[in-house]
Write a protein that holds these residues in place. Structure first.
Motif, short mmCIF file in Angstrom:
data_model
loop_
_atom_site.label_atom_id
_atom_site.label_comp_id
_atom_site.label_asym_id
_atom_site.label_seq_id
_atom_site.Cartn_x
_atom_site.Cartn_y
_atom_site.Cartn_z
N PHE A 211 42.84 -3.29 28.66
CA PHE A 211 43.06 -3.69 30.10
C PHE A 211 42.61 -5.08 30.13
N THR A 212 43.15 -5.73 31.09
CA THR A 212 42.46 -7.05 31.22
C THR A 212 41.81 -7.35 32.66
N VAL A 213 41.00 -8.19 32.76
CA VAL A 213 40.24 -8.47 34.09
C VAL A 213 40.40 -9.85 34.40
N GLU A 214 40.60 -10.53 35.51
CA GLU A 214 40.63 -11.88 36.04
C GLU A 214 40.14 -12.10 37.44
N ASN A 215 40.22 -13.16 37.81
CA ASN A 215 39.72 -13.72 39.25
C ASN A 215 38.25 -13.26 39.36
N THR A 216 37.50 -13.72 38.29
CA THR A 216 36.10 -13.31 38.41
C THR A 216 35.35 -14.52 39.02
N PHE B 193 42.41 -6.03 37.97
CA PHE B 193 42.86 -5.32 36.80
C PHE B 193 44.26 -5.22 36.44
N ASP B 194 44.54 -5.16 35.34
CA ASP B 194 45.83 -5.17 34.76
C ASP B 194 46.02 -4.44 33.34
N ASN C 22 46.32 0.44 28.63
CA ASN C 22 45.96 1.86 29.25
C ASN C 22 44.62 1.58 30.09
N LEU C 23 45.25 1.74 31.69
CA LEU C 23 44.12 1.91 32.59
C LEU C 23 44.88 2.32 33.74
N GLY C 24 44.50 3.61 34.15
CA GLY C 24 45.38 4.31 35.42
C GLY C 24 44.83 3.96 36.64
N LYS D 237 48.19 -5.70 38.13
CA LYS D 237 47.84 -6.45 39.15
C LYS D 237 47.03 -6.18 40.18
N TYR D 238 46.13 -5.14 39.74
CA TYR D 238 45.25 -4.42 40.87
C TYR D 238 43.99 -5.05 41.42
N TYR D 239 43.78 -5.48 42.66
CA TYR D 239 42.36 -5.88 42.97
C TYR D 239 41.71 -4.60 43.24
#
Length: 289
Positions: free
Chosen positions: A80-85, A41-42, A49-51, A22-24
């Motif tokens: 990985f996932t992406v949100e809050n677009t 990103f999560d 896998n996303l570091g 849950k990284y902005y």
């Protein structure tokens, strides 16, 4: 050295270690509450896998993937996932630390994407994807792809290839165990360094299951590296394994005699690279086809 591995690609001290949770990705100097369009990103889920993510501009992000377990020189898989677009937000993602010079991305393959409102995986159009060597990133190979988020309430997921998780494999094999098939045997070969099972499957005629029987076999391995998920689909999901088992059952029902499967298959559906040297040392692998 593996010919697919870039000889100049070495482990650096700033390589990502754990998955993002849950990284902005915020603009430099920004300290307020994340707004719409500040992507989150999560990758803290099975097969994720996303570091690391570096904010370049509001339209561009550099992404760093984590290396294989016990093999830090191999960096291929991402999920990985992406949100809050924001509505109709357009971005370019650069995955900047690939370790392979040879890649199907150079032959037209493209990443996969799906979202909460469109749950089937789709390929990103080839015209929006580029795989190239970049001097700005230590001469690593970079995958860049452009994408437009058309639904600001969706969670989007991106992956290197169709994911196939460890849990999915175990559930599939558990279902096969319940059928008590005479032509199929499942064994524990060993455990990985992360204490996951390395499965050994034998598919053959029942009379070939005797321990003292010496026969030539076809030995198949899959998932030698995390990115080779398509091999698990081939081996354990829809093609050979199900078809062979169903064929044997159908033959047995339609005949008064025991159906004979003409060849013996031994499969390692989740064979991990850290196991290879120990297997060779103990002469477990007798036929490598």
């Amino acid at each position: 050295m593996n010919e697919d591995l870039d000889a100049e690609n070495v482990v650096k001290v700033d390589e990502p270690v754990g998955n993002l949770s849950k990284y902005y990705a915020l603009p430099p100097g920004y300290s307020g509450t994340p707004k719409k369009g500040h992507l989150m990103f999560d990758a803290c889920f099975e097969s994720g896998n996303l570091g690391r993510v570096d904010y370049i501009t509001e339209f561009e992000y550099d992404l760093f993937i984590r290396p294989d377990t016990c093999n830090p020189r191999f960096r291929v898989w991402f999920n990985f996932t992406v949100e809050n677009t924001a509505p109709y937000q357009r971005v370019i993602f650069n995955i900047v630390n690939f370790s392979k010079t040879k890649s199907l991305y150079r032959e037209g393959m493209t990443p996969l994407v799906k979202s909460t409102s469109r749950t089937k995986w789709q390929r990103i159009p080839a015209k929006n994807c580029f795989y190239y060597r970049c001097p700005d990133h230590r001469k690593n190979y970079v995958l860049s792809f452009a994408f437009a988020f058309d639904n600001d309430t969706d969670v989007y997921q991106f992956a290197y290839c169709f994911p196939y998780t460890y849990s999915r494999l175990e559930n599939f094999l558990d279902e096969l165990d319940k059928r008590n098939l005479e032509c199929y045997k499942r064994e524990l070969l060993c455990l990985t360094v992360q204490q996951r099972r390395v499965e050994l499957l034998t598919i053959t005629s029942p009379e070939n299951m005797k321990d003292d029987l010496k026969k030539r076999v076809i030995f198949i391995t899959a998932r030698i590296h995390p990115g080779k998920t398509f091999l698990l689909y081939y081996m354990s999901c829809k093609v050979r394994l199900r078809e062979n088992l169903k064929l044997y059952e159908d033959m047995k029902k339609s005949s008064n005699t025991v159906a004979r499967v003409p060849q013996q298959f031994i499969a390692l559906p989740n064979f991990y690279p850290e196991m290879f040297s120990s297997l060779i040392a103990h002469h477990t692998v007798k036929f490598w086809l």
